[in-house]
Scaffold this active site. Structure first.
Site, mmCIF file in Angstrom:
data_model
loop_
_atom_site.group_PDB
_atom_site.id
_atom_site.type_symbol
_atom_site.label_atom_id
_atom_site.label_comp_id
_atom_site.label_asym_id
_atom_site.label_seq_id
_atom_site.Cartn_x
_atom_site.Cartn_y
_atom_site.Cartn_z
ATOM 1 N N ASP A 1 59.374 10.751 59.831
ATOM 2 C CA ASP A 1 58.598 11.283 61.017
ATOM 3 C C ASP A 1 60.406 11.175 61.213
ATOM 4 O O ASP A 1 60.813 9.619 62.165
ATOM 5 C CB ASP A 1 57.946 10.058 62.158
ATOM 6 C CG ASP A 1 56.191 11.039 61.424
ATOM 7 O OD1 ASP A 1 55.980 11.497 60.431
ATOM 8 O OD2 ASP A 1 55.490 10.246 61.758
ATOM 9 N N ASP B 1 44.704 18.289 62.804
ATOM 10 C CA ASP B 1 44.655 16.694 63.489
ATOM 11 C C ASP B 1 42.689 16.317 64.110
ATOM 12 O O ASP B 1 42.782 17.299 64.975
ATOM 13 C CB ASP B 1 45.797 16.346 64.610
ATOM 14 C CG ASP B 1 46.875 16.671 63.253
ATOM 15 O OD1 ASP B 1 47.184 16.463 62.234
ATOM 16 O OD2 ASP B 1 48.058 17.098 64.594
#
Length: 245
Positions: A8, A130
């Site tokens: 990330d 998500d």
């Protein structure tokens, strides 16, 4: 099933967030290319990159780092998410050598864009869904919609989406175990292969995913666990390779 290390990216560094909160970031390395090398040397067969700044700003911010990793490992499948909301951005990443782009927020807000992207870049498009309590979240998880994950996933079947990355927000970065039940339910409800994400802590969590005996689950993304040492990439991949369904 593939074990897929996550890198990330925030402000050029490699970080992990807890539950998607930008203000709750742990910096693990200021050299993401070296971090990619670590996971490749550890035997990973695919990398998951996320441009966190891009996810919040709606356009690529850490693109140079992504390109550097893709060029260093031209034979390694790399998937990138975060801020991918135009065909131009997809083209940029594909030209840079990225194997798959992950469309998240835009897939929820403009589902027809997924079909356009799949037609323009066949075999290159993954949808990132998500969820919180079964409902789709968007905009770096800042908003929760009234759309059910399974309903949206089925909509993309005809588009030619390569996979769905399914993240349970309540689990992500918390290392409390993956939501196996919800992941398996999604994989069983759609013809699109599913990549599990969020909450994987150790080998036991990988075993639970395998024990679900769901052929549609083709991979598991892991972040904090491999950075904090509770999961070893090579060991986890060996467990998957040796599992007899």
């Amino acid at each position: 099933m593939l074990i897929i290390p996550a890198i990330d990216l925030k402000d050029g560094a490699c970080v992990r967030l807890r539950q998607g909160l930008m203000e709750d970031a742990t910096v693990f390395s200021d050299d993401p290319v070296a971090m990619a090398a670590k996971w490749v040397d550890g035997g990973c067969r695919r990398l998951h990159l996320v441009d966190l700044n891009g996810a919040f700003e709606g356009k690529p911010v850490n693109g140079e780092v992504v390109t550097a990793i893709a060029r260093r490992y031209p034979d390694l499948p790399i998937q990138i998410g975060g801020g991918i909301r135009s065909l131009e951005t997809i083209e940029h990443y594909v030209r840079a050598g990225v194997s798959y782009v992950i469309i998240g927020t835009k897939a929820v807000k403009q589902p027809e864009f997924v079909g356009e992207a799949c037609r323009a870049f066949p075999g290159k498009v993954i949808v990132g869904l998500d969820a919180k309590d079964g409902f789709v979240a968007t905009d770096g998880w800042a908003e929760v919609s009234e759309v059910q994950v399974i309903d949206l996933a089925r909509r993309f079947e005809a588009d030619g989406v390569s996979a769905i990355v399914y993240t349970d927000i309540s689990k992500d970065g918390m290392m409390q175990g993956c939501n196996v039940e919800a992941t398996a339910a999604l994989a069983n409800a759609t013809r699109i292969p599913v990549i599990a994400s969020g909450g994987i802590h150790n080998l036991g969590d990988i075993q639970k995913l395998l024990d679900a005996r769901t052929p549609g689950i083709i991979g598991a993304i892991t972040g904090r666990a491999i950075y904090e040492g509770t999961l070893d990439v090579a060991e986890a991949q060996a467990l998957c390779d040796n599992f007899k369904a």
